[in-house]
Structures are given as C-alpha cells and as structure tokens.
Design a protein around this motif. Structure first.
Motif, PDB file in Angstrom:
ATOM      1  N   ARG A 194       0.745  -1.085  -0.204  1.00 46.51           N
ATOM      2  CA  ARG A 194       0.027   0.145  -0.014  1.00 46.51           C
ATOM      3  C   ARG A 194       0.933   1.235   0.035  1.00 46.51           C
ATOM      4  N   VAL A 226      -5.891  -4.455  -1.191  1.00 42.01           N
ATOM      5  CA  VAL A 226      -5.347  -3.336  -1.604  1.00 42.01           C
ATOM      6  C   VAL A 226      -5.548  -3.035  -3.186  1.00 42.01           C
ATOM      7  N   PRO A 258      -5.498   3.718  -1.922  1.00 40.50           N
ATOM      8  CA  PRO A 258      -4.797   2.520  -1.545  1.00 40.50           C
ATOM      9  C   PRO A 258      -4.910   2.232   0.369  1.00 40.50           C
TER      10      PRO A 258
END
Length: 141
Positions: free
Chosen positions: A88, A131, A141
C-alpha cells in the motif's frame, strides 16, 4: 442478483483437482504484473516514513544511518498484514505511475491470490489483493 451486480472480491487460489479460476477473475500473485514485491520473511530496507524496498545486500537486520545522515532499517517482512501495508505504501509513493493501470485493467474483476481469506478463527486475513481491489474501485490504497 447475478454476478455482474456484486462488487469484485478476492478469491483464494487452490491446488486441488477440479478447481478452476472463475471466469473474468484476474490472478494477482507473483510473478504477474500485479504481484506483491514484498514477501513474508524477505528483507526490506525501510525509511522512517514507511517506504520500503526489497533488500538483497549484506547488512544484517538492524537500524542504520545512510551517508547523508538519514536513518533506515533493514528488517524482515513480519506477516501478510505487514506485506500488504508495505505494498500500500509503495503504491502511495508512485500514485501517478502505479494507480492508473490498476484502475484500467483490474476494475470490475475478481482478484485471485494464494492468501487465505480468513484465519482459523474466521477473521479476515490481510492480502495485497485487498489493496488492489480498493484501488481498482477508485479508492485510495
């Protein structure tokens, strides 16, 4: 409600006879374009802001100071949640480069990975595919 009316979801891939990838699902495991570069137990070089890169150098895990005086840590990826979080942060580091292709190619598709969907107690297990699903749906994200 048919399958086209539901939100895309994460699917756990299986290695059992007769298992088939559902139609329209996209595999997001390594070594595909969508795979998470951070594997559990692998070493990363991480800066205080959370950004990390895979590390294959000779330094053992620990805290270090770069030549420019900035701190960094060499450490193993602890677990799936840690790997998903590193992924992420990686996407957030280069959003203009990484997010548009995810949105273009993965929007509306189920995503298949080897990570289990839940643990032994029925709790969701973190995965980088979660994600990717958020990004493909137009979220951050």
């Amino acid at each position: 409600m048919d399958l086209t009316d539901r939100a895309p979801r994460r699917i756990q891939r299986e290695r059992k006879k007769g298992w088939r990838l559902p139609e329209g699902a996209v595999i997001v495991t390594r070594p595909t374009r969508w795979g998470n570069p951070f594997g559990v137990g692998e070493l990363v070089r991480q800066t205080p802001d959370g950004y990390a890169k895979s590390y294959a150098g000779r330094l053992p895990p620990g805290l270090y100071t770069a030549e420019d005086g900035s701190p960094f840590e060499i450490r193993p990826v602890a677990d799936r949640a840690d790997a998903a979080d590193l992924f992420r942060v990686h996407l957030l580091r280069y959003p203009a480069l990484l997010l548009p292709p995810i949105r273009q190619h993965l929007r509306g598709h189920d995503l298949a990975c080897w990570c289990p969907l839940t643990d032994a107690y029925g709790n969701p297990v973190a995965c980088h595919a979660d994600v990717l699903l958020r990004v493909a749906a137009g979220q951050e994200p």
